[in-house]
Write an enzyme that holds these catalytic residues in place. Structure first.
Site, PDB file in Angstrom:
ATOM      1  N   GLN A 201       0.840  -1.201   0.000  1.00  0.00           N
ATOM      2  CA  GLN A 201       0.000   0.000   0.000  1.00  0.00           C
ATOM      3  C   GLN A 201       0.877   1.255   0.000  1.00  0.00           C
ATOM      4  OE1 GLN A 201      -2.618  -2.142   3.286  1.00  0.00           O
ATOM      5  NE2 GLN A 201      -3.392  -0.073   3.019  1.00  0.00           N
ATOM      6  N   PHE A 232      -5.937  -4.091   3.215  1.00  0.00           N
ATOM      7  CA  PHE A 232      -6.682  -3.949   4.478  1.00  0.00           C
ATOM      8  C   PHE A 232      -5.833  -3.388   5.603  1.00  0.00           C
ATOM      9  CE2 PHE A 232      -8.564  -7.575   2.109  1.00  0.00           C
ATOM     10  CZ  PHE A 232      -9.735  -6.947   1.729  1.00  0.00           C
ATOM     11  N   GLU A 236       0.395  -1.750   4.648  1.00  0.00           N
ATOM     12  CA  GLU A 236       0.768  -0.341   4.808  1.00  0.00           C
ATOM     13  C   GLU A 236       2.235  -0.262   5.239  1.00  0.00           C
ATOM     14  OE1 GLU A 236      -2.056   2.120   6.969  1.00  0.00           O
ATOM     15  OE2 GLU A 236      -0.617   3.747   7.174  1.00  0.00           O
ATOM     16  N   ARG A 314      -5.844   7.120  17.075  1.00  0.00           N
ATOM     17  CA  ARG A 314      -7.159   7.048  16.424  1.00  0.00           C
ATOM     18  C   ARG A 314      -8.191   6.368  17.328  1.00  0.00           C
ATOM     19  NH1 ARG A 314      -9.756   7.846  11.388  1.00  0.00           N
ATOM     20  NH2 ARG A 314      -7.892   8.756  10.468  1.00  0.00           N
ATOM     21  N   ARG A 346      -7.987  -2.031   8.697  1.00  0.00           N
ATOM     22  CA  ARG A 346      -9.247  -1.327   8.437  1.00  0.00           C
ATOM     23  C   ARG A 346      -9.939  -0.842   9.713  1.00  0.00           C
ATOM     24  NH1 ARG A 346     -13.195  -4.043   3.977  1.00  0.00           N
ATOM     25  NH2 ARG A 346     -13.939  -2.132   2.991  1.00  0.00           N
ATOM     26  N   PHE A 348      -8.214   1.123  11.807  1.00  0.00           N
ATOM     27  CA  PHE A 348      -6.984   1.726  12.329  1.00  0.00           C
ATOM     28  C   PHE A 348      -7.123   2.163  13.791  1.00  0.00           C
ATOM     29  CE2 PHE A 348      -3.383   4.844  12.087  1.00  0.00           C
ATOM     30  CZ  PHE A 348      -2.454   4.066  11.426  1.00  0.00           C
ATOM     31  N   THR A 446      -4.384  11.166  10.614  1.00  0.00           N
ATOM     32  CA  THR A 446      -4.197  11.986  11.815  1.00  0.00           C
ATOM     33  C   THR A 446      -2.763  12.510  11.882  1.00  0.00           C
ATOM     34  OG1 THR A 446      -3.700  10.020  13.076  1.00  0.00           O
ATOM     35  CG2 THR A 446      -5.976  10.784  13.099  1.00  0.00           C
ATOM     36  N   ALA A 516      -6.102   5.201   5.445  1.00  0.00           N
ATOM     37  CA  ALA A 516      -6.940   6.190   6.120  1.00  0.00           C
ATOM     38  C   ALA A 516      -8.189   6.529   5.281  1.00  0.00           C
ATOM     39  CB  ALA A 516      -6.146   7.457   6.437  1.00  0.00           C
ATOM     40  N   GLU A 718     -13.018   2.543   5.113  1.00  0.00           N
ATOM     41  CA  GLU A 718     -13.052   1.876   6.419  1.00  0.00           C
ATOM     42  C   GLU A 718     -14.387   1.983   7.168  1.00  0.00           C
ATOM     43  OE1 GLU A 718      -9.495   4.308   7.231  1.00  0.00           O
ATOM     44  OE2 GLU A 718      -8.802   2.606   8.407  1.00  0.00           O
TER      45      GLU A 718
HETATM   46  N1  MTE Z   1     -11.326  -2.921  -0.066  1.00  0.00           N
HETATM   47  C1  MTE Z   1     -10.717  -3.898  -0.753  1.00  0.00           C
HETATM   48  N2  MTE Z   1     -11.395  -4.564  -1.708  1.00  0.00           N
HETATM   49  N3  MTE Z   1      -9.424  -4.257  -0.485  1.00  0.00           N
HETATM   50  C2  MTE Z   1      -8.700  -3.627   0.509  1.00  0.00           C
HETATM   51  O1  MTE Z   1      -7.537  -3.958   0.734  1.00  0.00           O
HETATM   52  N4  MTE Z   1      -8.694  -1.912   2.274  1.00  0.00           N
HETATM   53  C3  MTE Z   1      -9.494  -1.112   3.191  1.00  0.00           C
HETATM   54  C4  MTE Z   1     -10.593  -0.364   2.434  1.00  0.00           C
HETATM   55  N5  MTE Z   1     -11.304  -1.256   1.561  1.00  0.00           N
HETATM   56  C5  MTE Z   1      -9.336  -2.583   1.257  1.00  0.00           C
HETATM   57  C6  MTE Z   1     -10.667  -2.243   0.900  1.00  0.00           C
HETATM   58  C7  MTE Z   1      -8.703  -0.140   3.931  1.00  0.00           C
HETATM   59  S1  MTE Z   1      -7.906  -0.634   5.319  1.00  0.00           S
HETATM   60  C8  MTE Z   1      -8.606   1.159   3.544  1.00  0.00           C
HETATM   61  S2  MTE Z   1      -7.749   2.301   4.436  1.00  0.00           S
HETATM   62  C9  MTE Z   1      -9.259   1.638   2.315  1.00  0.00           C
HETATM   63  O2  MTE Z   1      -9.965   0.633   1.628  1.00  0.00           O
HETATM   64  C10 MTE Z   1      -8.201   2.202   1.384  1.00  0.00           C
HETATM   65  O3  MTE Z   1      -8.744   2.615   0.180  1.00  0.00           O
HETATM   66  P1  MTE Z   1      -9.483   4.027   0.025  1.00  0.00           P
HETATM   67  O4  MTE Z   1      -8.616   5.028   0.677  1.00  0.00           O
HETATM   68  O5  MTE Z   1      -9.558   4.178  -1.439  1.00  0.00           O
HETATM   69  O6  MTE Z   1     -10.811   3.917   0.676  1.00  0.00           O
HETATM   70  N1  HPA Z   2      -4.867   5.930   9.093  1.00  0.00           N
HETATM   71  C1  HPA Z   2      -4.164   5.025   8.403  1.00  0.00           C
HETATM   72  N2  HPA Z   2      -2.859   5.042   8.307  1.00  0.00           N
HETATM   73  C2  HPA Z   2      -2.207   6.009   8.945  1.00  0.00           C
HETATM   74  C3  HPA Z   2      -2.877   6.988   9.681  1.00  0.00           C
HETATM   75  C4  HPA Z   2      -4.280   6.947   9.762  1.00  0.00           C
HETATM   76  O1  HPA Z   2      -4.935   7.773  10.400  1.00  0.00           O
HETATM   77  N3  HPA Z   2      -1.955   7.807  10.209  1.00  0.00           N
HETATM   78  C5  HPA Z   2      -0.759   7.323   9.798  1.00  0.00           C
HETATM   79  N4  HPA Z   2      -0.897   6.245   9.031  1.00  0.00           N
HETATM   80 MO1  MOS Z   3      -6.325   1.207   6.021  1.00  0.00          MO
HETATM   81  S1  MOS Z   3      -6.102   0.341   7.891  1.00  0.00           S
HETATM   82  O1  MOS Z   3      -5.927   2.810   6.661  1.00  0.00           O
HETATM   83  O2  MOS Z   3      -4.913   0.647   5.268  1.00  0.00           O
END
Ligand code: MTE
Ligand code: HPA
Ligand code: MOS
Length: 767
Positions: A201, A232, A236, A314, A346, A348, A446, A516, A718
C-alpha cells in the site's frame, strides 16, 4: 455561475473482468526474466531469546540454493520501522517474537528455497516472553509512552452521579488474510539500480526503506504497483520486510528474485490488528445520559512501535463514536509484547475505541432495563450544542439522527424487536437478538503531513487519449475506477479514453500510503488539479488565437465549448500540439482546514466525518453457542457517491470483515508466544455461507459532503466496517434474553461459540 454537477455513475470496477477471468496481473503474474531466483525466509522458533549461533551450513548446501543472506549482508539501515526503529530486517543478537525473520535464501525454485530454510541450526538462550496485555501492564512493558486525555472533571462527576458502572472489556486481534499474500519481485538494473514490484500500500516508503538498507540514493530504486489483491492495512508497513529481503537477495545474486510467502509463513511473520483491553468506570443519570467516564485503554502492540502511535491515537479519537462525553479521562497504554508487531487494519484503532463506548452504553441500557437503541440516541452529539468533541473539534456535518431514525423505520426495528421477544418466549434453546448501532468515523490521516497527494496526467496529441498516474494503490477498493471517472468528468470524455496505469515512484514521488480511507479523496483531487493545469494551458491558447474574452470553457460530451466557439476535444488537442502547447502536467493536493496538536490532543484532525447505522438480527443456539446473522439493514453515508456500485461493495465487504472480527476470527498465542492460528484450518474468516440471510444496504439518499471533497463524496473505505458492531450487540441481546433481559451479559469480542456459551453460563450463575 456554472451549475454544480455530480457523477454518481454505477460502473464495474475497471478490472472486474480481468479479476474473474484471471487476466489481471498481480505481482506473482509478472513474466519472469530468464535466471529468476526464488526466495524463502528462515524465522525464529522462539518468541524471546538470545541468538547464540546461526549455523547455515546445511542451508547453503541444500539443493538449488544460490545465495543466503543474513544481517551481515546489510550495510545500511537494518530496520523497516516506518516511524521509529524496532523492526530489524534480521536481528543480530536477540529474537523478540516467534516468526521473526533471521535469514533468507535464493534458490532455483520456491519449493527448494522453502526446503532449504528448514535446515538451519539455530542455538538460542531462552528469555521469558511477555505475551498478554495484562502481563505487559504489570511489567510496564511499553513500545511508546501513551497519551492521557482529560476533559472536565470526570472523577468527581462519576462520584456524584446517580448511577455508576464499572467493568472491563476486550476486543480481539485479526489477521488481514488478503487473497494475495505478501509478495515481492525485484529485478536488478544497470548501475545497481533496482526495479521493485511489491504488493504494498506504500510504494514511496518501500523505496526509502530499500534505499536506506542498501546505502543507495532513492533515485536508484523504482517501486511499481499495478494492483494488489487486498491490503486492508496489512500492506501499509508489513510489506516492507519482504521487499527489503527480496532486494537484498537480488543484489547479492545479481539476478531477478521473487519472494512469495507461503500463507502460514505470511501469517506467522506479519503483524495483525491490535487487540485492546479496557477498564472503565462510568457515571450516568436516570435517563442513561453519560455524565462522566474514566477509561484505561491498553493495546497489544507487539515488539515495536510500527504504526501503534497513530493507531492508539485514532482509538482515543473514536472513544466517543457518535456520543457526547462531557467529562472524560482516558489513559492509554501501548503494550510491548513478544508477538509480531501489531499494525494497521481497516478502522486503524477507531473501531477498537468505538467498541469500548458501545459496550458501555449497552451495559448502561441493560442496567436501566431500557432499549439500548433509546439510550444510544439520547447520548448522540447534538447539532447546536453538545457538538464539540473531546479533542475540541466542532461537529458541523452531523447526520446521525437522520440516518439512525430513518433506519429505525425502514428496518422495522420496533416491531422486529417485539417479534424477537415473542420468539424467545416460545423457544427454550434457540434465542434471537437484535441491535442497532451508529457509526461516526473521522476522515484524514491523523498524521498531518500525510494528507497530500500528487498526480501526473498526459494527453496524447494523436487521439486525445488520457494517461493518469497518481500515488493511489488499487487494492480492490476501486480507486483507479473512481479516479478515471473523476478525470473523465473533468474532461467531458468517455470513461474508456482514460487510462490509470501502475503507480510508480519514478512517476509520482513522495506519496503517502494508500490508507486512512483517503486514497481517492487525495489522489483524485491531485489528478483533477493536474487536468486543470492542462485545461488552463488550452484556455490560454484558444482565447489568444480566437480572441475570446472572459469565457470559462465547458468540457462535456467530447466537446470543449468557449463562448461562441466550440471544438471537438480531439481536434483541439491536435491543434494545441501543433501550436506547441503543453498537454501534460503534474498535479498536487493538500487537505484544507486540518490541524492537530499531539501534545494537547486538541484541534481539527479530520476534514469530515462519515456516518452510518446498522440493525442486525441474530440467532444463537444456547446449547452450543453457534450463531447466525439473520438480517442486516444498513444506511450508510457516501456523500454524493462517485460510483454507487463500488461504494455498495465497500459497505457490504467492510461489514462482513467487521462481523468476522467480532464473531469468528480469533488469533491465539500459546503462553510461550507461538501463534496457533496460522492457516485457514485454524483461523476462520467469513465465507459466503456466513453472509446475512437478508442483507439490505442503502446509501444514504441525502448524502452530500459539506467540505470540498471530490464530487462532494464521502469515502467508504473503512467506516462501513464499524456497522458490524450491531452484530456483536445483537448477540449480546440474545444472550441477555436468557436472563430475562435484566442483567448485562459479560462477553468479550470476538463472540465465538465458546464465549457465547460461557457468557450464558455465567449469566445463569449470576456472575
Ligand atoms: N477494499 C478492498 N477490496 N481491499 C482492501 O484492501 N482496504 C481497506 C478499504 N477497503 C481494502 C478495501 C482499507 S484498510 C482502507 S484504508 C481503504 O480501503 C483504502 O482505500 P481508500 O482510501 O480508497 O478507501
Ligand atoms: N490511518 C491510516 N494510516 C495512517 C494513519 C491513519 O490515520 N496515520 C498514519 N498512518
Ligand atoms: Mo487502512 S487500515 O488505513 O490501510
Amino acid at each position: 455561475m456554472i451549475k454544480e454537477t455530480f457523477i454518481q455513475e454505477k460502473r464495474p470496477h475497471e478490472s472486474a473482468t480481468k479479476h474473474v477471468s484471471g487476466y489481471a496481473l498481480y505481482t506473482d503474474d509478472i513474466s519472469e526474466p530468464e535466471g529468476t531466483l526464488y526466495g524463502a525466509i528462515g524465522w525464529s522458533k522462539k518468541s524471546h531469546a538470545i541468538i547464540r549461533k546461526i549455523n547455515l551450513d546445511k542451508v547453503i548446501k541444500s539443493e538449488g540454493v544460490v545465495a543466503v543472506v543474513t544481517s551481515e549482508d546489510i550495510t545500511g539501515r537494518n530496520d523497516v520501522g516506518p516511524v521509529y526503529d524496532g523492526d530489524p530486517i534480521f536481528p543480530k543478537n536477540k529474537v523478540e517474537y516467534f516468526g521473526q525473520p533471521l535469514f533468507a535464501v535464493a534458490a532455483k525454485s520456491t519449493e527448494l528455497a522453502r526446503k532449504a530454510v528448514l535446515k538451519a541450526k539455530i542455538t538460542y538462550t531462552k528469555l521469558k516472553p511477555i505475551i498478554e496485555i495484562k502481563d505487559a501492564l504489570k511489567k510496564k512493558s511499553f513500545v511508546l509512552k501513551g497519551q492521557v486525555i482529560k476533559r472536565g472533571d470526570p472523577i468527581l462527576i462519576i462520584r456524584k452521579a446517580a448511577n455508576r458502572l464499572k467493568g472491563e472489556f476486550t476486543t480481539g486481534s485479526q489477521e488481514h488474510f488478503p487473497l494475495e499474500g505478501q509478495v515481492s519481485f525485484v529485478i536488478p538494473q544497470e548501475d545497481d539500480d533496482f526495479t521493485v514490484y511489491s504488493s504494498t500500500q506504500h510504494p514511496s516508503e518501500t523505496q526509502q526503506i530499500i534505499a536506506k538498507m542498501l546505502n543507495q540514493k532513492s533515485n536508484s530504486i523504482n517501486v511499481i504497483v499495478r494492483r494488489i489483491g487486498g491490503g486492508f492495512g496489512g500492506k501499509e508497513t508489513q510489506s516492507f520486510i519482504f521487499a527489503a529481503i527480496c532486494t537484498l537477495l537480488a543484489k547479492k545474486t545479481k539476478r531477478p528474485v521473487k519472494l512469495r510467502m507461503d500463507r502460514d509463513d505470511d501469517i506467522i511473520i506479519t503483524g495483525k490488528r491490535h487487540d485492546f483491553y479496557s477498564e472503565y468506570e462510568v457515571g450516568f443519570d436516570e435517563l442513561g445520559v453519560i455524565e462522566g467516564l474514566n477509561i484505561k485503554l491498553s493495546s497489544r502492540c507487539g515488539i515495536s512501535p510500527d504504526l501503534s502511535g497513530a493507531i492508539n491515537s485514532r482509538a482515543l479519537l473514536h472513544i466517543d463514536n457518535a456520543y457526547y462525553l462531557p467529562n472524560l479521562l482516558v489513559e492509554n497504554f501501548l503494550c510491548k509484547t513478544n508477538t509480531s508487531s501489531s499494525t494497521a487494519f481497516r478502522g486503524f484503532g477507531g473501531n477498537q475505541g468505538m467498541m469500548v463506548i458501545e459496550n458501555i452504553i449497552d451495559n448502561i441500557s441493560r442496567s436501566l432495563n431500557k432499549d439500548p437503541a433509546e439510550i444510544r440516541r439520547r447520548n448522540f452529539y447534538q447539532k447546536e450544542k453538545k457538538n464539540i468533541t473531546h479533542y475540541g473539534m466542532k461537529i458541523e456535518d452531523n447526520v446521525i439522527y437522520e440516518i439512525f431514525d430513518s433506519l429505525m423505520k425502514s428496518s422495522n426495528y420496533k416491531s422486529r424487536q417485539l417479534g424477537v421477544k415473542k420468539f424467545n418466549l416460545k423457544n427454550k434453546y434457540l434465542k434471537k437478538g437484535i441491535a442497532i448501532t451508529p457509526v461516526k468515523f473521522g476522515i484524514s490521516f491523523t498524521t498531518w503531513h500525510l494528507n497530500q497527494a500528487g498526480a501526473l496526467v498526459h494527453i496524447y496529441c494523436n487521439d486525445g487519449s488520457v494517461h493518469v498516474n497518481t500515488g493511489a494503490i488499487e487494492m480492490g477498493q476501486g480507486t483507479y475506477t473512481k479516479i478515471a471517472q473523476l478525470v473523465s468528468k473533468e474532461l467531458g470524455l468517455p470513461f474508456d479514453k482514460i487510462k490509470v496505469s501502475a503507480t510508480r515512484t519514478d512517476k509520482v514521488p513522495n506519496t503517502s500510503a494508500s490508507a486512512a480511507s483517503s486514497t481517492t479523496d487525495l489522489n483524485g483531487a491531485a489528478a483533477i488539479n493536474a487536468v486543470r493545469i492542462i485545461k488552463q494551458n488550452l484556455g490560454v491558447f484558444v482565447k489568444k488565437k480566437y480572441k475570446i474574452k472572459n469565457s470559462e470553457a465547458i468540457y462535456e460530451n467530447g466537446l470543449v465549448k468557449f463562448k461562441g466557439k466550440s471544438f471537438r476535444f480531439n481536434s483541439l488537442i491536435k491543434e494545441a500540439y501543433l501550436n506547441r502547447v503543453s498537454l501534460s502536467s503534474s498535479g498536487f493536493y493538500t487537505t484544507p482546514k486540518i490541524h492537530f496538536n499531539r501534545k494537547t490532543f486538541l484541534g481539527r484532525p479530520f476534514l469530515y466525518f462519515c456516518y452510518g447505522a446498522a440493525v442486525s438480527e441474530v440467532i444463537i443456539d444456547t446449547m452450543t453457542g453457534e450463531n447466525k446473522i439473520l438480517q442486516v439493514d444498513i444506511i450508510h453515508d457516501a456523500g454524493k457517491a462517485i460510483n454507487p456500485a463500488i461504494e455498495l461493495g465497500q459497505i457490504e465487504g467492510g461489514f462482513v470483515q467487521g462481523a468476522g472480527w467480532l464473531t469468528m476470527e480469533e488469533v491465539n498465542w500459546k503462553s510461550n508466544g507461538e501463534i496457533t492460528t496460522h492457516s485457514p484450518s485454524t483461523y476462520k474468516i467469513p465465507a459466503v455461507s456466513d453472509m446475512p440471510e437478508k442483507f439490505n444496504v442503502e446509501i444514504y439518499k441525502y448524502g452530500k459532503n459539506k467540505e470540498n471533497v471530490v464530487n462532494k463524496s464521502k469515502t467508504t473505505g473503512e467506516p462501513p466496517l464499524m456497522n458490524a458492531m450491531s452484530v456483536f450487540f445483537a448477540i449480546k441481546d440474545a444472550i441477555a434474553s436468557t436472563g430475562n433481559y435484566d442483567k448485562a451479559p459479560i462477553i468479550n469480542a470476538p463472540a465465538t461459540p465458546e464465549k457465547i456459551l460461557m457468557s450464558i453460563k455465567n449469566l445463569e450463575r449470576n456472575l
